[in-house]
Write a protein that holds these residues in place. Structure first.
Motif, PDB file in Angstrom:
ATOM      1  N   ASP A 168       0.848  -1.192   0.000  1.00 40.42           N
ATOM      2  CA  ASP A 168       0.000   0.000   0.000  1.00 40.42           C
ATOM      3  C   ASP A 168       0.885   1.245   0.000  1.00 40.42           C
ATOM      4  OD1 ASP A 168      -2.179   1.694   0.159  1.00 40.42           O
ATOM      5  OD2 ASP A 168      -2.575   1.311   2.268  1.00 40.42           O
ATOM      6  N   VAL A 169       0.394   2.328  -0.577  1.00 40.98           N
ATOM      7  CA  VAL A 169       1.167   3.568  -0.618  1.00 40.98           C
ATOM      8  C   VAL A 169       1.032   4.347   0.686  1.00 40.98           C
ATOM      9  CG1 VAL A 169       1.391   5.816  -1.762  1.00 40.98           C
ATOM     10  CG2 VAL A 169       1.102   3.742  -3.126  1.00 40.98           C
ATOM     11  N   MET A 170      -0.178   4.401   1.235  1.00 38.32           N
ATOM     12  CA  MET A 170      -0.410   5.196   2.445  1.00 38.32           C
ATOM     13  C   MET A 170      -0.469   4.277   3.660  1.00 38.32           C
ATOM     14  SD  MET A 170      -3.138   8.015   1.013  1.00 38.32           S
ATOM     15  CE  MET A 170      -4.252   6.833   0.293  1.00 38.32           C
ATOM     16  N   LEU A 171       0.529   4.421   4.538  1.00 34.89           N
ATOM     17  CA  LEU A 171       0.615   3.611   5.741  1.00 34.89           C
ATOM     18  C   LEU A 171       0.683   4.528   6.962  1.00 34.89           C
ATOM     19  CD1 LEU A 171       3.149   1.059   4.265  1.00 34.89           C
ATOM     20  CD2 LEU A 171       0.776   0.579   4.885  1.00 34.89           C
ATOM     21  N   PRO A 172       0.295   4.035   8.135  1.00 29.83           N
ATOM     22  CA  PRO A 172       0.200   4.921   9.296  1.00 29.83           C
ATOM     23  C   PRO A 172       1.532   5.485   9.778  1.00 29.83           C
ATOM     24  CG  PRO A 172      -0.224   2.642   9.924  1.00 29.83           C
ATOM     25  CD  PRO A 172      -0.149   2.679   8.437  1.00 29.83           C
ATOM     26  N   ASP A 173       2.636   4.773   9.544  1.00 25.82           N
ATOM     27  CA  ASP A 173       3.926   5.248  10.047  1.00 25.82           C
ATOM     28  C   ASP A 173       4.905   5.593   8.930  1.00 25.82           C
ATOM     29  OD1 ASP A 173       4.203   2.627   9.246  1.00 25.82           O
ATOM     30  OD2 ASP A 173       5.534   2.053  10.883  1.00 25.82           O
ATOM     31  N   GLY A 174       4.376   5.897   7.761  1.00 26.61           N
ATOM     32  CA  GLY A 174       5.222   6.273   6.631  1.00 26.61           C
ATOM     33  C   GLY A 174       4.480   6.058   5.321  1.00 26.61           C
ATOM     34  N   ASP A 175       5.218   6.141   4.239  1.00 23.77           N
ATOM     35  CA  ASP A 175       4.568   5.905   2.954  1.00 23.77           C
ATOM     36  C   ASP A 175       5.202   4.703   2.262  1.00 23.77           C
ATOM     37  OD1 ASP A 175       6.494   6.871   0.628  1.00 23.77           O
ATOM     38  OD2 ASP A 175       6.686   8.315   2.273  1.00 23.77           O
ATOM     39  N   GLY A 176       4.436   4.103   1.379  1.00 24.51           N
ATOM     40  CA  GLY A 176       4.885   2.907   0.683  1.00 24.51           C
ATOM     41  C   GLY A 176       6.085   3.136  -0.208  1.00 24.51           C
ATOM     42  N   PHE A 177       6.244   4.356  -0.720  1.00 23.61           N
ATOM     43  CA  PHE A 177       7.397   4.638  -1.590  1.00 23.61           C
ATOM     44  C   PHE A 177       8.706   4.540  -0.806  1.00 23.61           C
ATOM     45  CE2 PHE A 177       4.014   7.400  -3.610  1.00 23.61           C
ATOM     46  CZ  PHE A 177       3.712   6.499  -4.613  1.00 23.61           C
ATOM     47  N   THR A 178       8.706   5.125   0.392  1.00 20.89           N
ATOM     48  CA  THR A 178       9.892   5.048   1.251  1.00 20.89           C
ATOM     49  C   THR A 178      10.128   3.612   1.701  1.00 20.89           C
ATOM     50  OG1 THR A 178       9.480   7.313   1.999  1.00 20.89           O
ATOM     51  CG2 THR A 178      10.986   5.978   3.332  1.00 20.89           C
ATOM     52  N   LEU A 179       9.058   2.928   2.062  1.00 20.33           N
ATOM     53  CA  LEU A 179       9.172   1.527   2.461  1.00 20.33           C
ATOM     54  C   LEU A 179       9.717   0.682   1.308  1.00 20.33           C
ATOM     55  CD1 LEU A 179       8.793  -0.823   4.400  1.00 20.33           C
ATOM     56  CD2 LEU A 179       6.370  -0.878   3.733  1.00 20.33           C
ATOM     57  N   PHE A 180       9.271   0.954   0.104  1.00 20.95           N
ATOM     58  CA  PHE A 180       9.767   0.243  -1.074  1.00 20.95           C
ATOM     59  C   PHE A 180      11.286   0.390  -1.188  1.00 20.95           C
ATOM     60  CE2 PHE A 180      10.712   0.446  -5.717  1.00 20.95           C
ATOM     61  CZ  PHE A 180      10.470  -0.888  -6.025  1.00 20.95           C
ATOM     62  N   GLU A 181      11.783   1.599  -0.984  1.00 21.72           N
ATOM     63  CA  GLU A 181      13.229   1.830  -1.048  1.00 21.72           C
ATOM     64  C   GLU A 181      13.956   1.098   0.085  1.00 21.72           C
ATOM     65  OE1 GLU A 181      13.122   6.130  -1.236  1.00 21.72           O
ATOM     66  OE2 GLU A 181      13.419   6.062  -3.413  1.00 21.72           O
ATOM     67  N   GLN A 182      13.355   1.040   1.274  1.00 21.23           N
ATOM     68  CA  GLN A 182      13.950   0.296   2.388  1.00 21.23           C
ATOM     69  C   GLN A 182      14.007  -1.200   2.066  1.00 21.23           C
ATOM     70  OE1 GLN A 182      11.198   1.677   5.430  1.00 21.23           O
ATOM     71  NE2 GLN A 182      12.883   2.759   6.466  1.00 21.23           N
ATOM     72  N   ILE A 183      12.945  -1.726   1.491  1.00 24.02           N
ATOM     73  CA  ILE A 183      12.904  -3.141   1.127  1.00 24.02           C
ATOM     74  C   ILE A 183      13.980  -3.444   0.089  1.00 24.02           C
ATOM     75  CG2 ILE A 183      11.512  -4.903  -0.065  1.00 24.02           C
ATOM     76  CD1 ILE A 183       9.054  -3.713   1.398  1.00 24.02           C
ATOM     77  N   LYS A 184      14.166  -2.539  -0.867  1.00 19.28           N
ATOM     78  CA  LYS A 184      15.205  -2.734  -1.883  1.00 19.28           C
ATOM     79  C   LYS A 184      16.596  -2.736  -1.239  1.00 19.28           C
ATOM     80  CE  LYS A 184      14.874   0.105  -5.331  1.00 19.28           C
ATOM     81  NZ  LYS A 184      14.614   0.971  -6.480  1.00 19.28           N
ATOM     82  N   GLU A 185      16.809  -1.891  -0.225  1.00 22.52           N
ATOM     83  CA  GLU A 185      18.094  -1.884   0.486  1.00 22.52           C
ATOM     84  C   GLU A 185      18.327  -3.208   1.199  1.00 22.52           C
ATOM     85  OE1 GLU A 185      18.485   1.448   3.124  1.00 22.52           O
ATOM     86  OE2 GLU A 185      18.056   2.900   1.528  1.00 22.52           O
ATOM     87  N   ILE A 186      17.275  -3.782   1.755  1.00 19.46           N
ATOM     88  CA  ILE A 186      17.387  -5.036   2.505  1.00 19.46           C
ATOM     89  C   ILE A 186      17.550  -6.226   1.551  1.00 19.46           C
ATOM     90  CG2 ILE A 186      16.179  -6.645   4.042  1.00 19.46           C
ATOM     91  CD1 ILE A 186      14.717  -4.107   5.184  1.00 19.46           C
ATOM     92  N   LYS A 187      16.731  -6.294   0.517  1.00 20.70           N
ATOM     93  CA  LYS A 187      16.658  -7.481  -0.337  1.00 20.70           C
ATOM     94  C   LYS A 187      17.263  -7.295  -1.727  1.00 20.70           C
ATOM     95  CE  LYS A 187      14.591 -10.199   2.533  1.00 20.70           C
ATOM     96  NZ  LYS A 187      15.271 -11.358   3.081  1.00 20.70           N
ATOM     97  N   GLY A 188      17.633  -6.084  -2.084  1.00 21.24           N
ATOM     98  CA  GLY A 188      18.144  -5.849  -3.429  1.00 21.24           C
ATOM     99  C   GLY A 188      17.015  -5.537  -4.394  1.00 21.24           C
ATOM    100  N   ASN A 189      17.383  -5.324  -5.636  1.00 20.84           N
ATOM    101  CA  ASN A 189      16.398  -4.898  -6.636  1.00 20.84           C
ATOM    102  C   ASN A 189      15.583  -6.041  -7.231  1.00 20.84           C
ATOM    103  OD1 ASN A 189      16.997  -2.165  -6.460  1.00 20.84           O
ATOM    104  ND2 ASN A 189      18.710  -2.363  -7.877  1.00 20.84           N
ATOM    105  N   GLY A 190      15.905  -7.291  -6.901  1.00 18.14           N
ATOM    106  CA  GLY A 190      15.261  -8.411  -7.556  1.00 18.14           C
ATOM    107  C   GLY A 190      13.902  -8.803  -7.004  1.00 18.14           C
ATOM    108  N   LEU A 191      13.502  -8.258  -5.866  1.00 17.87           N
ATOM    109  CA  LEU A 191      12.230  -8.633  -5.256  1.00 17.87           C
ATOM    110  C   LEU A 191      11.091  -7.863  -5.927  1.00 17.87           C
ATOM    111  CD1 LEU A 191      10.650 -10.131  -3.048  1.00 17.87           C
ATOM    112  CD2 LEU A 191      11.180  -8.223  -1.514  1.00 17.87           C
ATOM    113  N   PRO A 192      10.170  -8.572  -6.601  1.00 14.21           N
ATOM    114  CA  PRO A 192       9.059  -7.888  -7.268  1.00 14.21           C
ATOM    115  C   PRO A 192       8.102  -7.236  -6.275  1.00 14.21           C
ATOM    116  CG  PRO A 192       9.291 -10.136  -8.068  1.00 14.21           C
ATOM    117  CD  PRO A 192      10.185 -10.000  -6.882  1.00 14.21           C
ATOM    118  N   VAL A 193       7.641  -6.034  -6.627  1.00 15.91           N
ATOM    119  CA  VAL A 193       6.699  -5.292  -5.794  1.00 15.91           C
ATOM    120  C   VAL A 193       5.555  -4.795  -6.663  1.00 15.91           C
ATOM    121  CG1 VAL A 193       6.374  -3.222  -4.388  1.00 15.91           C
ATOM    122  CG2 VAL A 193       8.441  -4.589  -4.114  1.00 15.91           C
TER     123      VAL A 193
END
Length: 160
Positions: A57-82
């Motif tokens: 989701d894009v709108m989350l209570p403690d942040g936004d999905g775009f920032t979370l997406f970038e955090q997930i990419k830092e953790i797992k790399g660019n290969g994880l589909p979103v």
């Protein structure tokens, strides 16, 4: 790996949507579905598990999905589909999500069948999964499309 063996993370702050999509995925045969209601929980789950796809989701209570997406990419790399799931239908949000590298962007409300088809397409493309040998369960019957057979009550029936 089959489509049903894929582990999926669903991140959304709407409890009803988490339950509805989680049940939809499980009914479709995706048995490994984890849910998170906020960014913090999603990051913890991402660090501790191997996912093949994230529905975000894009709108989350403690942040936004775009920032979370970038955090997930830092953790797992660019290969994880979103795939983004969002009530934000503006072109700017859709372009931002896709520009960050998301595999798809679906606006709410959506047709459950459309979500399943898009999810399946992303998984097949990302992991080169051939689902022609897929099995489906209808009631007590197990249909093996690859073998061309139906099993029910301990009996196997070959199809022509």
């Amino acid at each position: 790996m089959t489509l049903q063996e894929c582990r999926i993370l669903l991140v959304d702050d709407e409890a009803a949507l988490l339950q509805m999509v989680g049940n939809l995925l499980k009914k479709e045969g995706y048995h490994h579905v984890d849910t998170a209601a906020d960014c913090k929980e999603a990051v913890q789950l991402t660090k501790g598990n191997e996912y093949q796809l994230v529905l975000l989701d894009v709108m989350l209570p403690d942040g936004d999905g775009f920032t979370l997406f970038e955090q997930i990419k830092e953790i797992k790399g660019n290969g994880l589909p979103v795939i983004f799931l969002s009530a934000r239908d503006e072109d700017e949000a859709r372009l931002r999500g896709l520009g960050l590298g998301a595999d798809d962007y679906i606006t709410k409300p959506f047709l459950p069948e459309e979500l399943l088809l898009r999810l399946r397409a992303v998984l097949k493309r990302s992991y080169h999964i051939d689902d022609t040998a897929q099995t489906d369960r209808i009631g007590k019957a197990l249909i093996d499309w690859g073998a061309g057979s139906i099993s029910t009550d301990g009996e196997d029936y070959m199809l022509t």
